[in-house]
Design a protein around this motif. Structure first.
Motif, PDB file in Angstrom:
ATOM      1  N   GLY A 166      -3.164   1.695  -3.591  1.00 21.97           N
ATOM      2  CA  GLY A 166      -2.313   2.725  -4.171  1.00 21.97           C
ATOM      3  C   GLY A 166      -1.282   2.064  -5.047  1.00 21.97           C
ATOM      4  O   GLY A 166      -0.841   0.935  -4.766  1.00 21.97           O
ATOM      5  N   GLY A 171      -1.080   6.390  -8.499  1.00 22.82           N
ATOM      6  CA  GLY A 171      -1.654   7.126  -7.392  1.00 22.82           C
ATOM      7  C   GLY A 171      -2.633   6.300  -6.590  1.00 22.82           C
ATOM      8  O   GLY A 171      -2.637   5.066  -6.620  1.00 22.82           O
ATOM      9  N   ALA A 172      -3.495   6.995  -5.853  1.00 22.80           N
ATOM     10  CA  ALA A 172      -4.484   6.349  -4.995  1.00 22.80           C
ATOM     11  C   ALA A 172      -5.581   5.731  -5.834  1.00 22.80           C
ATOM     12  O   ALA A 172      -5.948   6.242  -6.901  1.00 22.80           O
ATOM     13  CB  ALA A 172      -5.062   7.363  -4.017  1.00 22.80           C
ATOM     14  N   ARG A 196      -1.386  11.396  -7.062  1.00 21.68           N
ATOM     15  CA  ARG A 196      -1.207  12.183  -5.847  1.00 21.68           C
ATOM     16  C   ARG A 196      -1.028  13.656  -6.178  1.00 21.68           C
ATOM     17  O   ARG A 196      -0.294  14.027  -7.103  1.00 21.68           O
ATOM     18  CB  ARG A 196       0.009  11.679  -5.066  1.00 21.68           C
ATOM     19  N   ASP A 203      -3.493  17.121   0.774  1.00 17.98           N
ATOM     20  CA  ASP A 203      -2.767  16.056   0.093  1.00 17.98           C
ATOM     21  C   ASP A 203      -3.739  14.918  -0.172  1.00 17.98           C
ATOM     22  O   ASP A 203      -4.317  14.350   0.766  1.00 17.98           O
ATOM     23  CB  ASP A 203      -1.614  15.591   0.984  1.00 17.98           C
ATOM     24  N   THR A 204      -3.946  14.560  -1.431  1.00 16.92           N
ATOM     25  CA  THR A 204      -4.925  13.523  -1.768  1.00 16.92           C
ATOM     26  C   THR A 204      -4.407  12.120  -1.502  1.00 16.92           C
ATOM     27  O   THR A 204      -5.181  11.159  -1.572  1.00 16.92           O
ATOM     28  CB  THR A 204      -5.361  13.634  -3.235  1.00 16.92           C
ATOM     29  N   GLY A 205      -3.105  11.959  -1.207  1.00 15.36           N
ATOM     30  CA  GLY A 205      -2.583  10.681  -0.778  1.00 15.36           C
ATOM     31  C   GLY A 205      -1.969   9.851  -1.886  1.00 15.36           C
ATOM     32  O   GLY A 205      -2.380   9.909  -3.049  1.00 15.36           O
ATOM     33  N   ALA A 206      -0.966   9.052  -1.489  1.00 12.86           N
ATOM     34  CA  ALA A 206      -0.391   8.069  -2.403  1.00 12.86           C
ATOM     35  C   ALA A 206      -1.270   6.836  -2.502  1.00 12.86           C
ATOM     36  O   ALA A 206      -1.161   6.055  -3.455  1.00 12.86           O
ATOM     37  CB  ALA A 206       1.005   7.677  -1.923  1.00 12.86           C
ATOM     38  N   SER A 226      -6.866   9.355   3.160  1.00 16.70           N
ATOM     39  CA  SER A 226      -5.624   9.486   2.408  1.00 16.70           C
ATOM     40  C   SER A 226      -4.453   8.983   3.242  1.00 16.70           C
ATOM     41  O   SER A 226      -4.403   9.169   4.454  1.00 16.70           O
ATOM     42  CB  SER A 226      -5.405  10.941   1.984  1.00 16.70           C
ATOM     43  N   SER A 228       0.046   7.920   2.975  1.00 20.19           N
ATOM     44  CA  SER A 228       1.291   7.893   2.219  1.00 20.19           C
ATOM     45  C   SER A 228       2.325   7.084   2.992  1.00 20.19           C
ATOM     46  O   SER A 228       2.267   7.011   4.226  1.00 20.19           O
ATOM     47  CB  SER A 228       1.817   9.316   1.987  1.00 20.19           C
TER      48      SER A 228
END
Length: 443
Positions: A166, A171-172, A196, A203-206, A226, A228
């Motif tokens: 990430g 983003g991811a 993200r 939530d697609t995640g950091a 995912s 964060s």
């Protein structure tokens, strides 16, 4: 080594102990790692601590099976080496066959370093233990907020490696590398990246942990978890990497994370997952926590989502031909199959404790809001649509109960995994449609 057996330990929580799901006899388990077939044996590794202290360094636990459902536990196959590149933990990764030897790729943790180094180690004793590690990919130098969990596979006469990552402002990401010899790796750029956001309520995640790469119907499919910095683990997601990522949930329950893939098995592509605890830390009133899911055969649905069914050999756990489920009494291990919906299955743990599974026209719902009277158990409901495919030949729902583990597979390949913690020990009672069948399961 010790064979996983039905729970017979003393104490009021013995009925919560899974019998045919992989877990060590004590301590903390999380991510499955590197399932691989070698001859007739399946080797499965997993993140493990011998105690419930989460500050203890992570080892690679080890289990083997010949049928994917009956597992033998062994001593840890890998442990941190003091002063080495994994001195504070042997974190997640996978395994491949290298000239007949099992080679592991994994993340080595050193507490004062910001990232886990990508390491490799080789087993010369058939997967029982691994030799000294060596770093094969440089640590990132481009603003990564996370970088860990390598996954290596063979494709187009080359070796490929995916690493979860990430980046602030990006983003991811799935970083990738390429090699001809498993020793020297060249940066091949990101396989996929996604700022993200929220997709279908998720939530697609950091950042993405535990990237796994499958090839299904000629398509490259990524499975990621995912993550964060502020929230930690999120959900297991899948998407194709040949276009813009469109993540979809892999499991529609509450407790499936950190999937681990076996690209090629005797049953086709498989996934294992970590079934997290469904109770707060003060509720861990036994000497273990965490369990591995049933292995799942996976395929793509018409909407490109990843669909799942339990490995066929799970049928061999049944102790008889099956009986009508309605009115049956059961211990902690059973299977209930509902051939078609609509319908309602209730497992009554006591007059006050129950879990309810509802099959509607298109939707399956699991309500565990009354599944346990204990103060630390999580209580909620989960639901998935597009749940049924009458043409599949599979039951509308297959319900597996194993102590505190509940996994439900639908005819359309949806799966919901969760945890339940009834305070009342068996005998429990089943309420089900007239056509539903019941089996006691014995590992």
């Amino acid at each position: 080594m010790t064979q996983i057996q039905s729970a017979r330990s003393a104490g009021t929580v013995a009925h919560l102990r899974p019998a045919f799901h992989v877990r060590p006899p004590r301590g903390y388990l999380n991510d499955p790692n590197g399932p691989i077939e070698l001859g007739n044996d399946v080797h499965l590794y997993f993140q493990s601590r011998p105690v419930l202290d989460l500050q203890a360094p992570v080892e690679w636990g080890h289990a083997t099976s010949t049928d994917y459902v009956r597992w033998t536990l062994h001593r840890p196959a890998m442990a941190p080496r003091p002063g080495g590149p994994d001195t504070d933990g042997c974190w997640s990764g996978n395994t491949v066959l290298d000239d007949g030897r099992i080679r592991a790729f994994y993340s080595g943790r050193v507490e004062e370093r910001p990232y886990q180094s990508v390491l490799t180690a080789v087993s010369d004793d058939g997967g029982a233990s691994f030799g000294p590690p060596r770093q094969v990919v440089p640590d990132p130098s481009d603003g990564a907020i996370m970088f860990r969990d390598p996954f290596v596979w063979r494709e187009d006469d080359s070796w490929w490696m995916a690493v979860g990552a990430g980046y602030a402002g990006r983003g991811a990401s799935i970083a990738s590398y390429r090699s001809d010899d498993l020793e020297h790796w060249t940066d091949a750029g990101p396989l996929a990246e996604l700022p993200r956001g929220v997709v279908d309520g998720e939530d697609t995640g950091a950042a993405w942990e535990c990237p796994q790469m499958l090839t299904i119907d000629g398509r490259r499919i990524a499975v990621v978890s995912s993550w964060s910095p502020e929230g930690g683990p999120g959900e297991a997601l899948s998407f194709g990497v040949d276009g813009p990522p469109a993540p979809q949930r892999v499991d529609h329950g509450t407790n499936f994370y950190a999937a681990s893939a076996l690209r090629d098995s005797r049953f086709g592509p498989l996934l294992f997952g970590w079934l997290t605890e469904g109770r707060d830390r003060p509720g861990w009133n036994d000497d273990w926590a965490g369990v591995i899911s049933l292995p799942r055969v996976v395929w793509l649905g018409a909407d490109s989502s990843l669909r799942s069914a339990p490995v066929p050999t799970v049928d061999t756990l049944r102790t008889g031909p099956g009986v009508p489920a309605d009115g049956c009494t059961t211990g902690p291990q059973c299977e209930i199959a509902v051939p078609e919906g609509p319908g309602r299955v209730v497992i009554h743990f006591s007059d006050q404790e129950r879990v309810v599974i509802e099959l509607d026209t298109d939707t399956l719902t699991v309500d565990r809001s009354q599944a346990g009277l204990g103060p630390h158990s999580h209580r909620d409901s989960m639901r998935v649509s597009d749940a049924f495919d009458p043409a599949s030949g599979r039951p509308a729902a297959r319900i597996f109960l194993d102590g505190s583990v509940l996994e439900i597979f639908t005819s359309a390949g949806r799966v919901l995994s969760t945890r339940v913690y009834p305070t009342s020990p068996p005998v429990w009672r089943v309420e089900a449609p007239a056509t539903a069948r019941f089996w006691t399961l014995d590992s």
